[in-house]
Design a protein around this motif. Structure first.
Motif, mmCIF file in Angstrom:
data_model
loop_
_atom_site.group_PDB
_atom_site.id
_atom_site.type_symbol
_atom_site.label_atom_id
_atom_site.label_comp_id
_atom_site.label_asym_id
_atom_site.label_seq_id
_atom_site.Cartn_x
_atom_site.Cartn_y
_atom_site.Cartn_z
ATOM 1 N N LEU A 250 43.183 48.527 16.367
ATOM 2 C CA LEU A 250 42.728 48.055 15.052
ATOM 3 C C LEU A 250 41.608 47.025 15.166
ATOM 4 O O LEU A 250 40.817 46.862 14.255
ATOM 5 N N ARG A 251 41.597 46.277 16.269
ATOM 6 C CA ARG A 251 40.536 45.282 16.474
ATOM 7 C C ARG A 251 40.263 45.201 17.969
ATOM 8 O O ARG A 251 41.163 44.907 18.741
ATOM 9 N N ASP B 17 35.911 56.241 1.587
ATOM 10 C CA ASP B 17 37.365 56.250 1.721
ATOM 11 C C ASP B 17 37.844 55.576 3.001
ATOM 12 O O ASP B 17 39.038 55.360 3.180
ATOM 13 N N ILE B 18 36.923 55.286 3.899
ATOM 14 C CA ILE B 18 37.320 54.671 5.173
ATOM 15 C C ILE B 18 37.561 53.178 4.969
ATOM 16 O O ILE B 18 36.686 52.453 4.512
ATOM 17 N N ARG B 19 38.811 52.750 5.244
ATOM 18 C CA ARG B 19 39.156 51.329 5.116
ATOM 19 C C ARG B 19 39.869 50.888 6.383
ATOM 20 O O ARG B 19 40.714 51.598 6.883
ATOM 21 N N GLY C 234 42.773 42.226 7.381
ATOM 22 C CA GLY C 234 41.742 41.207 7.548
ATOM 23 C C GLY C 234 40.382 41.766 7.914
ATOM 24 O O GLY C 234 39.365 41.104 7.724
ATOM 25 N N MET C 235 40.345 42.999 8.448
ATOM 26 C CA MET C 235 39.078 43.540 8.926
ATOM 27 C C MET C 235 38.211 44.056 7.771
ATOM 28 O O MET C 235 37.063 44.420 7.971
ATOM 29 N N LYS D 14 29.932 43.164 12.001
ATOM 30 C CA LYS D 14 30.584 42.592 10.827
ATOM 31 C C LYS D 14 29.792 41.398 10.301
ATOM 32 O O LYS D 14 29.619 41.247 9.090
ATOM 33 N N ALA D 15 29.323 40.572 11.223
ATOM 34 C CA ALA D 15 28.539 39.400 10.810
ATOM 35 C C ALA D 15 27.282 39.843 10.069
ATOM 36 O O ALA D 15 26.817 39.173 9.151
#
Ligand code: TXA
Ligand code: MG
Length: 360
Positions: free
Chosen positions: A197-198, A227-229, A234-235, A343-344
């Motif tokens: 997941l991370r 649809d992708i989550r 938290g991500m 992400k940043a």
């Protein structure tokens, strides 16, 4: 509230007093920021719902974003889950203590406040001696997210924690700069097959060497798209993000990347923008102008990981308007580095690779 800062030094006796004082705060339902080998955590008694609620309030964290429970000994896992699967046994045997978090079904003892309402719980046995001593001395287990305000880069020094949380928490244990600098690897063990997941210091390849096939959360390198989550709540949030607009320049041809970076820097400077640049050691001296931070050798993701969050915070402090970064390899630990960088940047990538069909 006054936040007390206690320094961890090489005086064992003083360290013990500092850790015991922090353990007292935890036992009374207060909040303590403490070092782990990945980033600083913000800890509270994992079995005290009121204390856990204080974590969400201090960070400004959405209540559906669950916390990781930190344990001091492998056997503490039995307090959090009723059944330890074969995968869980194999992974914890190989990687604990260390920068790996596992998601397992939660036992009744774990408050829903800690798990953000989920029936699963995230568990991690850190290797940092101060973290383990704090948990042991607290005589409980410690729920802890990273010790930053929600949305800001995770803290890799006590000064970063102070920047975000001074006056909001009881105590900070200051053990200096953190070694790894990116948060732990998270692997979900509640499905048919394990799923990453991370990404973190424990790489996908390392997990697969122990477990065989490990799936990867499809949202990992793309963020929320249609649809992708992401499966780790938290991500999905904007995260690690500097106040400036950040864009990554990527491409197969190193010279083309440098050329594009220079063009973007020149343009931003012309527009009167405070311009930051993040570069590898290999590209030191190749860009003119802008406020440049060298993150480390592109051949050594550990170096880049160790400097990334501090660099993003430094650009905030210097009030940069825009930041341009080169892109780094996603091999091994590089996957974690690029996951945080993407992400940043809110996934903003400028790719200068010339498509095959346009080549002559
Ligand atoms: O290295 C680390 O893991 C640091 C240090 C302090 O241990 N902690 C950390 O915590 O990074 P935090 O809260 O910043 O990130 C925890 C992540 C979040 O993305 C959260 O959504 C996810 O773990 N998570 C926690 N419990 C979960 C669960 N039951 N299912 C899926 N994801 C979960
Ligand atoms: Mg965090």
């Amino acid at each position: 509230m006054d936040t007390i800062i206690r320094k961890i030094t090489d005086n064992e006796q003083e360290n013990l007093y500092a850790v015991r004082a922090a353990a007292q705060v935890i036992r009374r339902g207060g909040l303590v920021a403490f070092p782990t080998e990945t980033v600083y955590g913000l800890g509270a008694d994992a079995f005290d719902e009121k204390a856990a609620e204080k974590i969400y309030a201090a960070k400004g964290r959405p209540s559906d974003n669950p916390l990781i429970v930190h344990i001091a000994e492998k056997k503490d896992l039995e307090r959090l889950t009723d059944h330890i699967s074969r995968s869980a046994a194999l992974l914890t045997e190989r990687f604990w203590p260390g920068p790996l978090t596992i998601i397992v079904p939660k036992s009744d003892a774990v408050p829903l406040t800690v798990t953000g309402g989920l029936q699963t719980v995230a568990v991690r046995l850190p290797s940092h001696p101060v973290a383990r001593k704090l948990i042991a001395e607290s005589k409980t287990l410690i729920a802890a997210p990273s010790a930053n305000l929600s949305g800001r880069p995770s803290p890799t020094t006590a000064a970063h924690v102070t920047e975000d949380l001074n006056g909001r928490i009881e105590m900070i244990l200051d053990a200096g700069a953190i070694e790894i600098g990116l948060e732990s690897t998270i692997v979900d063990l509640t499905g048919k097959l394990p799923m990453l997941l991370r990404p973190g210091y424990i790489t996908l390849e390392m997990l697969e060497a122990v477990l065989g096939t490990v799936l990867t959360d499809p949202a990992l390198m793309t963020g929320v798209q249609g649809d992708i989550r992401p499966k780790a709540p938290g991500m999905k949030y904007r995260h690690y993000a500097p106040r400036a607009e950040l864009a990554i320049v990527s491409g197969k041809d190193r010279n083309a990347v440098v050329y594009k970076l220079q063009e973007l820097v020149d343009q931003a400077l012309d527009e009167g923008k405070k311009t930051g640049v993040m570069l590898s050691e290999e590209n030191r001296g190749k860009i003119r102008g802008g406020d440049q931070i060298i993150l480390g050798s592109s051949a050594r993701p550990e170096e880049i990981a160790g400097n990334l969050f501090a660099a993003l915070r430094a650009f905030d402090a210097r009030e940069a308007d825009v930041i341009y970064s080169e892109s780094f390899s996603t091999q091994g630990f590089g996957q974690a580095v690029m996951n945080r960088l993407l992400k940043a940047a809110g996934q903003k990538v400028i790719d200068v690779t010339v498509p095959e069909k346009n080549k002559r």
